[in-house]
Enzyme design. Sequence first.
Site, PDB file in Angstrom:
ATOM      1  N   LYS B  74       0.851  -1.195   0.000  1.00 57.02           N
ATOM      2  CA  LYS B  74       0.000   0.000   0.000  1.00 57.02           C
ATOM      3  C   LYS B  74       0.885   1.242   0.000  1.00 57.02           C
ATOM      4  O   LYS B  74       1.884   1.288   0.718  1.00 57.02           O
ATOM      5  CB  LYS B  74      -0.889  -0.012   1.241  1.00 57.02           C
ATOM      6  N   SER B 155      -9.843   1.613   2.656  1.00 63.10           N
ATOM      7  CA  SER B 155      -8.940   2.378   1.833  1.00 63.10           C
ATOM      8  C   SER B 155      -7.884   1.551   1.114  1.00 63.10           C
ATOM      9  O   SER B 155      -7.286   2.038   0.151  1.00 63.10           O
ATOM     10  CB  SER B 155      -8.243   3.432   2.689  1.00 63.10           C
ATOM     11  N   SER B 179     -10.180  -0.685   6.818  1.00 63.40           N
ATOM     12  CA  SER B 179      -9.528  -0.494   5.517  1.00 63.40           C
ATOM     13  C   SER B 179      -8.779  -1.695   4.957  1.00 63.40           C
ATOM     14  O   SER B 179      -8.347  -1.662   3.808  1.00 63.40           O
ATOM     15  CB  SER B 179      -8.557   0.684   5.590  1.00 63.40           C
TER      16      SER B 179
END
Lengths: 93, 480
Positions: B74, B155, B179
Site C-alpha cells: 500500500k 482504503s 480499511s
Amino acid sequence: MSDIDIKRISYLAKLKLPQEKEEFYANSLKEIIKWVDNLKQIDTNEVKPLHNVINATESIRNDEINKHNSVEEVLSNAPERAQNFFKVPKVVD
Amino acid sequence: MKQSISQIKNSLKKKSISVEELHDEFFKKAKLNYNNAYNLITDKAQNKSLINESQKRYDNSNSLPLDGIPLGIKDLFCTKGVRTTASSKILSNFTPNYESFVTQQLLNNGSIFIGKNNCDEFAMGSSNETSHFGPVINPWKNKNEPNNNLVPGGSSGGSAAAVAEGSCVASMGTDTGGSIRQPASLCGIVGLKPTFGSCSRWGIVAFASSLDQAGPLTNCVEDAAHILNSINKYDFNDSTSSNHKRDDYVKDLNKKFEKKIKIGIPSDYLKDVSQDILNQIENAKKVLSQHDIEFIDVEFTTTEYALSTYYILAPAEASSNLARYDGIRYGVREKGENLDDIYLNSRTKGFGDEVKRRILIGAYVLSAGYYDAYYRQAQKVRRLIKNDFERILRDVDFILTPTTPNEAFKIGDKLDPISMYKNDIYTVPTSLAGLPGVSIPSGLSSNGLPLGIQFIGNYFQEKKLLQLAALAEKELAFNE
C-alpha cells in the site's frame, strides 16, 4: 448544536476554502456533527477517557542522540533549500 | 488457479520455476495496471539484485520464509528510495530516505515488492475513490450489470484489487476503521487486521495513530499467517508497539481446537441486513456447527454509537497528524507571498475534498468550547465500547459478523459522506476496541459478487483466530 463558523474552523485547520466551496463544507460539517451528536445521550460521568486500547504503558527511551539521517538525506525532499537549511520567505521585517 | 505462498515456495525449491520467472509473471500483469491498483510499479532493474540474491538462497537450500514472493505494498508505507505518496497530491513528489518497519521485515524475509498500491488519499475512504491518482476498479463485475465498474472498497482498495487480479501473490494494507477487511470482503480475498500494537506503525503515513494497524491481504488464510509471522514484531520506535511474545502463526494452523469453542453472533448487527448478507452468516454457522463449535446469540449495547465515536476520534487524530504537511520540509509547495500563504496554498491545493472534510471535522471537535462535548466524550464512549467487547468475550471465544453491509457498489454511486461512512459499521467497533479481526470470503451475492464474513478474536489471539478462519475457509470452499 450551534452554527458552525466555517471561516474560523478552516483558519484553525490552515485551509483556505474558496468562497463558493464554503457553503458546501459548512453544510457537510453540519450534517456530520448532527449525525455524531447521539453520543451526548450517554451518561459518561463515571467513565475515564480511553487513550490506549491495549492498556500497556507506552514505551519511552532515554534521550540519547542516534544518528540515522545525514543533512543531505533530510534535505533531499525539501521544496526549496539554501545551503543546509530549508528556505522560506522572509519572516521578520 | 492461484497458488499459495507455500505452493510457490515448493515450486521454487524444486526449480520448476526460477525467482526471476516468478517475478516476471506478476510484474507483467502489474505493468498493465488494468484496474489502476498501482501508483507505481517497481522497475525490474531496481529489483534485479534482490531477485538474484533470492535465487542464490534457493540454490543453496537456505531460503527465507517469504523468499522471492512478489508483494504489493500500500502506498502508505514508506519505502526507501521509492516514491511514497499516500495517494495524495501533497506527497506526490516524496521519496522517503528510510524503510518502514513492516516493509523492512518483509524485505528481511526475502520478499520482492512489485509496486506501490493505490489507496484512498491518506487512507481516508471506503471505496478507493478519494485517491489523487483516480479510483481503483474492482476486478469483479456484477453479473446483471457487467459493464459497470465497481469499487474495490477502501482504503486498501489497490492492495485488494491487486491480489484479486493476480498481479501480486499478497499485499500489505493498513486498517484504521476497516480499511483491510472491507476491501478484502468486496474483492473476495482474505484480510487480517491484527490487534492494535502488534505490527509497528513506524514509517507508515499516519492517519489516526490510536487506530492505525498494518496487516496482510491474501488469497488464503495460510498466506496471511506467513506474512503475519514476518511483520508481527515488537518495535522500539513505535511507542504503542506491544512487547509480548509472538506465536508462530503458520505452525498448527490446521490443528483442531482442543476444546469446544463458542462463537457469538451479535443480533444487533443483523437487524435490517439484506438476505444475501444474512445467508453468509447462516451458512457459516451451518458448516462450522459440524465441528465442535457452539453458536450463541450475543447483543452489544454500544453498536449504535461506534460510528459516531469513530468519526470524531479518527478525524481529530487526522487533523493533528496532517498538520505536518505544510509545504516547507517535504511534499509539494505552492507559491505564496509569505510563510502563511505557503502553508494555506500548499494545504488547500495539496489535499483532496474528503481529506479536507476530515481535517475540518477534526479541527472542529478539538476546538475550544467543543473539545469536552465531542472529543473527550468520544474517548469515554470508546472505553464503553471496549468494555462491551470484553463483556461478550468473557462468554464466547470469538465473534462472527458480516464484514460489510453490502456488496461492491458502482464507482460514483455513493456521493453522500455519511452513507459512505456506514460501509464500516461492522469493522469500526473492532478497531475502536483494538481487537483483531479477519475477513474471509464466504460466498457470492445474488449478483455474483463476493461477500465476506468477519471473525473477531481476543487481544493478541491471532493464532487461534487464524486457526478458526482456516477451518471456516476450508468448510466454506467445500460447501460451494
